[in-house]
Design a protein around this motif. Sequence first.
Motif, short mmCIF file in Angstrom:
data_model
loop_
_atom_site.label_atom_id
_atom_site.label_comp_id
_atom_site.label_asym_id
_atom_site.label_seq_id
_atom_site.Cartn_x
_atom_site.Cartn_y
_atom_site.Cartn_z
N ILE A 1 48.01 38.36 29.27
CA ILE A 1 46.83 39.17 29.57
C ILE A 1 46.78 40.40 28.67
CG2 ILE A 1 45.81 40.68 31.35
CD1 ILE A 1 46.87 38.72 33.45
N THR A 2 45.58 40.76 28.22
CA THR A 2 45.36 42.02 27.50
C THR A 2 44.89 43.06 28.51
OG1 THR A 2 44.73 40.82 25.50
CG2 THR A 2 44.09 43.14 25.64
N PHE A 3 45.64 44.14 28.65
CA PHE A 3 45.31 45.19 29.61
C PHE A 3 44.57 46.33 28.93
CE2 PHE A 3 49.04 43.08 31.47
CZ PHE A 3 48.55 42.80 32.74
N PRO A 4 43.66 47.02 29.63
CA PRO A 4 43.19 46.76 30.99
C PRO A 4 42.49 45.39 31.07
CG PRO A 4 42.46 48.93 30.24
CD PRO A 4 42.98 48.20 29.05
N ALA B 1 35.19 41.45 41.55
CA ALA B 1 35.44 41.97 40.20
C ALA B 1 36.54 43.01 40.30
CB ALA B 1 34.18 42.58 39.60
N ASP B 2 37.52 42.97 39.40
CA ASP B 2 38.65 43.89 39.42
C ASP B 2 39.00 44.33 38.00
OD1 ASP B 2 40.37 43.75 42.29
OD2 ASP B 2 39.05 42.06 41.91
N VAL B 3 39.57 45.52 37.92
CA VAL B 3 40.18 46.00 36.68
C VAL B 3 41.61 46.39 37.00
CG1 VAL B 3 40.10 47.67 34.79
CG2 VAL B 3 37.98 46.98 35.91
N VAL B 4 42.59 45.85 36.25
CA VAL B 4 43.97 46.29 36.41
C VAL B 4 44.48 46.83 35.08
CG1 VAL B 4 44.62 44.81 38.34
CG2 VAL B 4 44.81 43.94 36.01
N PHE C 1 54.88 42.15 43.97
CA PHE C 1 55.29 40.94 43.27
C PHE C 1 56.18 41.26 42.07
CE2 PHE C 1 51.04 39.54 45.03
CZ PHE C 1 51.58 38.76 46.04
N GLY C 2 56.65 42.51 41.99
CA GLY C 2 57.63 42.86 40.96
C GLY C 2 57.09 43.54 39.73
N LEU C 3 55.78 43.76 39.66
CA LEU C 3 55.20 44.44 38.48
C LEU C 3 54.79 45.84 38.89
CD1 LEU C 3 54.30 44.19 35.52
CD2 LEU C 3 52.11 43.31 36.33
N LYS C 4 55.59 46.82 38.49
CA LYS C 4 55.37 48.21 38.89
C LYS C 4 54.37 48.91 37.96
CE LYS C 4 58.60 47.96 42.08
NZ LYS C 4 58.27 48.00 43.52
N ASN C 5 53.86 50.05 38.47
CA ASN C 5 52.99 50.93 37.68
C ASN C 5 51.77 50.21 37.11
OD1 ASN C 5 54.84 53.10 38.06
ND2 ASN C 5 56.11 52.22 36.42
N MET C 6 51.17 49.34 37.91
CA MET C 6 49.97 48.62 37.47
C MET C 6 48.84 48.94 38.43
SD MET C 6 48.63 46.65 35.20
CE MET C 6 50.04 45.96 34.34
N SER C 7 48.06 49.95 38.10
CA SER C 7 46.97 50.38 38.98
C SER C 7 45.80 49.42 38.88
CB SER C 7 46.53 51.79 38.60
OG SER C 7 45.54 52.26 39.50
N GLY C 8 45.13 49.23 39.99
CA GLY C 8 43.97 48.33 40.01
C GLY C 8 42.85 48.89 40.84
N MET C 9 41.65 48.41 40.55
CA MET C 9 40.45 48.80 41.30
C MET C 9 39.55 47.58 41.36
SD MET C 9 38.45 51.11 42.80
CE MET C 9 36.73 50.97 43.32
#
Length: 456
Positions: A118-121, A149-152, A332-340
């Motif tokens: 995945i390319t973040f955001p 719809a979400d953005v992480v 699920f083990g992935l820290k510091n990943m903010s989402g909206m």
Amino acid sequence: MLKKPSTPKGTRDFGPEEVSRRNYIFNTIKKTFSLYGFQPIETPSFENSDTLMGKYGEEGDRLIFKILNSGDYLSKVDDALYSEKDSNKVTPKISEKALRYDLTVPFARYVVQHQNEITFPFKRYQIQPVWRADRPQKGRFREFYQCDADVVGSKSPWQEVEFVQVYDAVFSKLGLKGVSIKINNRKILSGIAETIGAEDKLIDFTVALDKLDKIGEEGVKKEMREKGISEEALQKLQPLFSFRGSNEEKINSLKGMLNASSLGMKGVEELEFISENIKTLGLQTSALQIDVTLARGLNYYTGAIIEVSAPEGVNMGSIGGGGRYDDLTGIFGLKNMSGMGISFGLDRIYLVMEDLNLFPETVSENSDALFINFGEREALYAMKAITNLRKSGVKVELYPDAAKMGKQMGYADKRNIPFTILAGDKEMEAESFTLKNMKSGEQRALNFSELEQFLK
């Protein structure tokens, strides 16, 4: 005697007209999501139980549909455990999978599993059915679609601003005017709980508060008392039930109420950012409304929370909602990943649009014309024209049997097909077609090019 077939409670069949109208809503939402840069994904209809359980709070967990293991599932349950008749202990032994309750938790699982691709955001949208073992009632079903719809990968509050715009854009395109986009912040709720001395009861506090529009102020207080929230705390909470005024006035009141809570003040700051920028940018037909009693009873929200209400006068619950969930992928083990993220309640939107008669007549996915069948030779003549018309994108069909004219015309009438086309001996000899308007009864002779141009 054979038992009459039926659908399970809380589920429905959809006929052609309903599917066409639902697709109209789906397509409007999809186009808007794409316009805002969201990409589509899909996830399985069921997940491992441990992916879902514990993510929605106690009430949500009870509404998850469990799937029995295949084979002799009771063989893994020993006699001592079985004799206890405790479903909470037995269920994990006989059910390892469950139907998804929403699209957000499966999305979080997807992000963690595919993080290296995945390319973040990452901006995604997802339109799929979900299942909840809820009590069916108007606008509430056990199987229904969510349009999410979400953005992480971004903590920027501009995401919240953009999601308010997405809601406004979709409802404006659907002609659904007067929608209220209600907004609050979980940090504000945490700050209030801290201020009244009930921070250890935050979940009970928010779950009860979220029912304000259903059970009223006294009902909320009663539930809070039952959960151990003191009378002194409820007295301090009283101003919350009588917040009035503009968004700016509500923000100023919150600043006064929460000045001793740094977390609460952070929530007020985030809320003010969204409110001020939406005021500057403007909305087309919706209204942004700060609602300090809005809680949304899901444990994973940590920041802004949004709920959308239908226009006044329409008896319907929320037709959309969402929020920020900074800690969701952490489980699920992935820290510091903010989402909206936000969700559209397709089924409720449909009912509201039906009540307000907002579906355009052109939504129906019907044929443009029906060719009348006079026999094999005439049917072949008609099919040659039909084949070419379909290549041009015209929706036409041939009545399959050489039945009586009245029956074929009645079929077109019941299907609301606007035109019938007659091609008998006279038309074949003249290499023409007779087009009949089913409403007016008017008939006219046309060659193929004229017919194609007319139907296009």
